[in-house]
Each structure stands twice: as C-alpha cells, then as structure tokens.
Design an enzyme around this catalytic site. Structure first.
Site, PDB file in Angstrom:
ATOM      1  N   GLU A 289      46.570  45.298  39.347  1.00  0.00           N
ATOM      2  CA  GLU A 289      45.250  44.816  39.772  1.00  0.00           C
ATOM      3  C   GLU A 289      45.247  43.300  39.957  1.00  0.00           C
ATOM      4  OE1 GLU A 289      41.880  45.789  37.269  1.00  0.00           O
ATOM      5  OE2 GLU A 289      41.328  47.463  38.540  1.00  0.00           O
ATOM      6  N   HIS A 310      66.649  61.624  33.697  1.00  0.00           N
ATOM      7  CA  HIS A 310      66.922  62.995  34.154  1.00  0.00           C
ATOM      8  C   HIS A 310      65.954  63.434  35.245  1.00  0.00           C
ATOM      9  CE1 HIS A 310      69.814  63.530  30.835  1.00  0.00           C
ATOM     10  NE2 HIS A 310      69.043  62.604  30.288  1.00  0.00           N
ATOM     11  N   LYS A 424      34.719  53.510  45.389  1.00  0.00           N
ATOM     12  CA  LYS A 424      33.410  53.723  44.747  1.00  0.00           C
ATOM     13  C   LYS A 424      32.323  53.841  45.820  1.00  0.00           C
ATOM     14  CE  LYS A 424      34.619  51.066  40.618  1.00  0.00           C
ATOM     15  NZ  LYS A 424      34.393  49.833  39.873  1.00  0.00           N
TER      16      LYS A 424
HETATM   17  O1  LIG Z   1      34.741  48.058  31.861  1.00  0.00           O
HETATM   18  P1  LIG Z   1      34.209  48.603  33.121  1.00  0.00           P
HETATM   19  O2  LIG Z   1      33.191  47.697  33.761  1.00  0.00           O
HETATM   20  O3  LIG Z   1      33.652  49.981  32.923  1.00  0.00           O
HETATM   21  O4  LIG Z   1      35.381  48.699  34.156  1.00  0.00           O
HETATM   22  C1  LIG Z   1      36.471  49.513  33.981  1.00  0.00           C
HETATM   23  C2  LIG Z   1      37.524  49.285  35.039  1.00  0.00           C
HETATM   24  O5  LIG Z   1      37.088  49.734  36.280  1.00  0.00           O
HETATM   25  C3  LIG Z   1      36.966  48.874  37.396  1.00  0.00           C
HETATM   26  O6  LIG Z   1      36.797  49.612  38.566  1.00  0.00           O
HETATM   27  C4  LIG Z   1      38.050  47.822  37.522  1.00  0.00           C
HETATM   28  O7  LIG Z   1      38.897  48.007  38.603  1.00  0.00           O
HETATM   29  C5  LIG Z   1      38.853  47.627  36.271  1.00  0.00           C
HETATM   30  O8  LIG Z   1      39.365  46.319  36.285  1.00  0.00           O
HETATM   31  C6  LIG Z   1      38.040  47.876  35.049  1.00  0.00           C
HETATM   32  O9  LIG Z   1      38.822  47.616  33.906  1.00  0.00           O
END
Ligand SMILES: O=P(O)(O)OC[C@H]1O[C@H](O)[C@H](O)[C@@H](O)[C@@H]1O
Length: 449
Positions: A289, A310, A424
């Site tokens: 990331e 393996h 998302k």
């Molecule tokens: O801690 P949160 O806000 O739930 O995020 C959880 C995770 O999801 C996101 O989409 C990011 O890509 C991550 O960097 C992050 O650690």
C-alpha cells in the site's frame, strides 16, 4: 543489547558496482525528510517517534483494559481489516504456541478475527461457534466506517448483548477508532464503551504499536512492554543521525531500490518459521500500500519455507528472473527437539540422530539460499536472534522506517492509498448505497452493455 542484523552480501553479485552507494545519500535524505517532516504525506508520520512516546502509564492502561477482557471472556473477537487487523494477528501468531487454540487450558482467551472479509459462511460459522462462548469484542477501525468491519461488528454487538446482557456487553466491548469521526466512535460514545484513539497522524498500516495492535496482543497474554521496548531501541539505531553504514533501515531501503532499478520488480519475503506467516501478510500491506502507486512499486510477495519450496520453489529457482528474496532468519529456536534413534532406520534418517530439528532447518535455509543465488535470485537476510516480543518489536519498527525511506526512493507518497477507494465506489454503487445514485446508474449502464 542485541539487535536484528541485515546481511546484504548476496545482492552484490547482482548489482553494478556502486549501485547501493549511489542511493546512500538519497536514503539518508529520505530519512531526514521523515525527521523534519518535509516528505510527501507528512501529515501521516506520527508513527516515526511513536515507540519512544509510549509511556509506562499508557502501557498500564492498555494492560488494565486487557485484564477486564481477559477476566470476563474466554474468547475475544478482534474486528478489523488491513492495518486495523494484520499487525495484531502477526504478533499474536509470532509469539504464540502454534497449538494454543487446540490445547487451551483457559490461561488465555482465544483470539478470533472478524471483519476482514464479507464471507457469509465465515460469519455464520463464527456466530454459531460463539453461541457457547463468553465472548468480548474489540472493534477496530480508524475511519470507523469500513464496510467489512462495520458489518461484522453489527452482528457481534447484537449477539454479545443478547447472550451476555447489555451491562456485560458494555464491559467486554472496546472500541479503537478516531477521536471524533466515524460510526465506531458514535456507537462507542453512545453505548459508553471503553475506547482508545488512533492518532490522526498514524496511518492504519503503521498503527500496530498503537492500541490497534497493543490491546489485542495484551489480551492474548503477551508482554507489550517488551514489544514496545524492542521498537524503542530500533527507533534509536535507525534515527536520522545514524550513519548509513550502521543504519539497517536506510540500507534495506537502498538495496531493495537498487535491485528494483536493475529490473527486480518483485520482492519475496521468506521465513522458515510458520509462526511468521501473518508477519508476511502485515509486511505485504505495509510495503504494497505504501509503494504501489503511480504505475510504480516493488510487488511484495511472500512464502513460508520450507513449506512453499514444495509449491513455489520451482518458480523461485527457475522462473522469470525479476525477483529478489528477503529472508527473515531466526537464529535460535525457543524449544529443543532432537531426532531420535530408530533401530530399523527404515526412513534412512539415522544420520540425523541426536541433531536438533532446528539444525536441519538451518541447513535447509542455507542450502536454499545458495541454490537461489545460483539460480539468479539476489538474497537479503534479516537476522533475528530469537522470536520473542523484544525482537518482534525491533522487526516491526525496522520495516516501518525502511518503508518510509523506500517509498521516497521510489518517489511516491508512501503514506496514502488512493487506489483502495475504487473497489469501494463500485461496491457501493452496486449495492445502491444512498448518495451513490449517479454511480449506480453508471455502473448498471456499463454492465448492461
Ligand atoms: O481502519 P479502517 O479505517 O477500518 O481501515 C482499514 C483498512 O482499509 C482501508 O481500505 C485501507 O486501504 C487500509 O489502509 C486500512 O488499513
């Protein structure tokens, strides 16, 4: 005081003379840019001095909360994804007994993980299992709005309240989230849960040494003070004023970038201890990331050895020569197990009689290293004296600062992750989330040709 060591000697034959030295100055400048806050993404460098900022009082507060959970729960579900999950799992598995979950004598609660997928089967099986358990929940989300985690938490909260009563649920549900924003904060404040704050300037993948990692690790029964002490000591020896020749984080960043520039696009992190499997996963998020953006970035892959020799061994030995390998090498095993004598020697293994299993593992490691070097795979070794909380703390901070430097050498902002939003957006459009009406129309039109 002993430190983890870095051995880059087996990269030398693969690099042109002076390739690492050429990056030396840049790596130190990048380390300095972290220090003085002039790097890209400088609003997310709160992790840099995090270890040395952790007080004994803060550790005591976390241990106190862990004690409440441990006293009232036989199972603790940690709900979180990405940086809100991988670090805790990595450390708990690295330090734990591989069979603790089977042989649990009740000294420590079982730690389960949820909110890191959207599998109906996984969640259904978990909620069924939890029916017989005195369980608690640690709800971890920096944004407080991540779908995977929120979905699991909604289920777990309801079940915990129904099973254990509202009052007990309030005692055994803890939130770790933003100070003000997000649904996790709103719920925690409304319900009166004990909560911890994830600092604004610490990104998820750099948050394992905040309560995000520390609370689950303490709940599992491990010494977080030792973990933090290891990170604190590593903070000192990778500081901005430590010369390149002694600064293993700057060296690691420089050598992997020299290899990248020479065409080695994939880094394979390898271990010879199955307990480090989830550490691989944590490292993959940290580097993937941080560096994979703008059409650039070393691809972080990982293997568990000798297991994967393996399965993936053939590829590593003989596939496309675009890889380099970084091995986490643990010098001393925690247990002693000798090969026994067998009168009949049907398996022909009597030549190993009396030897420690770890000695055989070490020969497998050395043999593999030499074979891979012969096969054209540059090799970096990270040598850990042993697998305990102190050295795991060192390892975590070493990788974090190495990443902060390396991302700058690749010339990206190591501390954002804009690409993660795309899936998302599509998912919300497909699920017809309110506010996504335009996207829903567009995605439906696209799917309908
Ligand atoms: O801690 P949160 O806000 O739930 O995020 C959880 C995770 O999801 C996101 O989409 C990011 O890509 C991550 O960097 C992050 O650690």
């Amino acid at each position: 005081m002993e430190f983890i060591k870095l051995d880059m000697s087996a990269t030398v034959p693969f690099l042109s003379a002076g390739a690492v030295e050429k990056l030396e100055e840049k790596a130190l400048a990048a380390r300095m840019a972290l220090e003085d806050g002039t790097c890209k993404g400088n609003d997310f460098i709160g992790w840099l001095h995090l270890p040395t900022s952790i007080s004994a009082e803060f550790i005591a507060e976390i241990n106190e909360t862990a004690k409440v959970l441990r006293e009232n729960c036989d199972t603790i579900v940690v709900a979180g994804i990405g940086g809100s999950y991988l670090g805790a799992r990595a450390v708990i598995e690295a330090l734990g007994n591989s069979f603790a979950w089977l042989a649990n004598k009740g000294e420590n609660p079982n730690i389960l993980f949820a909110g890191n997928n959207i599998s109906e089967d996984y969640l259904a099986e978990m909620t069924t299992y939890l029916k017989g358990q005195k369980f608690g929940v640690i709800n971890i989300s920096k944004s407080g709005t991540t779908t995977e985690t929120a979905l699991a938490f909604r289920l777990l909260k309801k079940q915990c309240e129904e099973q254990r009563g509202k009052d007990m649920a309030r005692k055994v549900i803890v939130a770790i989230t933003d100070a003000k924003r997000g649904a996790a904060r709103t719920t925690a404040d409304k319900e009166g849960y004990k909560s911890f704050v994830i600092p604004d300037n610490v990104g998820g993948r750099f948050s394992v040494l905040t309560p995000v990692g520390l609370l689950p690790i303490a709940c599992a029964g491990f010494d977080i003070a030792e973990l933090v002490r290891g990170a604190q000591d590593m903070e000192k020896v990778t500081a901005h004023d430590v010369p390149f020749a002694e600064n293993i984080a700057a060296q690691y960043a420089a050598v992997r970038n020299a290899l990248y520039q020479s065409g080695k696009k994939i880094e394979i992190l390898a271990n010879y201890q199955p307990k480090l499997h989830s550490m691989n996963e944590w490292w993959k998020q940290l580097y993937g990331e941080s560096e994979g953006k703008g059409g650039k970035g070393i691809f972080p892959a990982a293997v568990d050895l000798t297991t994967d020799l393996h399965s993936m061994g053939q590829w590593i030995q003989d596939g496309e020569r675009t890889i380099f390998e970084t091995v986490i090498s643990v010098e001393n095993a925690e247990h002693e197990l000798l090969f026994p004598h067998d009168e009949e020697n049907l398996d022909g293994l009597n030549f190993l009689e009396g030897k420690r299993v770890d000695e055989v593992n070490k020969m497998a490691e050395l043999g593999t290293r030499l074979a891979h070097i012969d096969g054209g795979v540059p090799n970096i070794r990270i040598i850990m004296p042993r697998l305990n909380a102190y050295y795991v703390g060192q390892l975590i901070y070493f990788f974090e600062v190495g990443c902060g430097i390396s991302g700058q050498l690749i010339d990206v902002n190591p501390f954002d992750q804009p690409g993660v939003e795309d899936y998302k957006r599509n998912m919300f459009a497909l699920l017809e989330k309110p506010g996504y009406e335009e996207e829903t129309k567009a995605i439906k039109a696209r799917l309908n040709g």
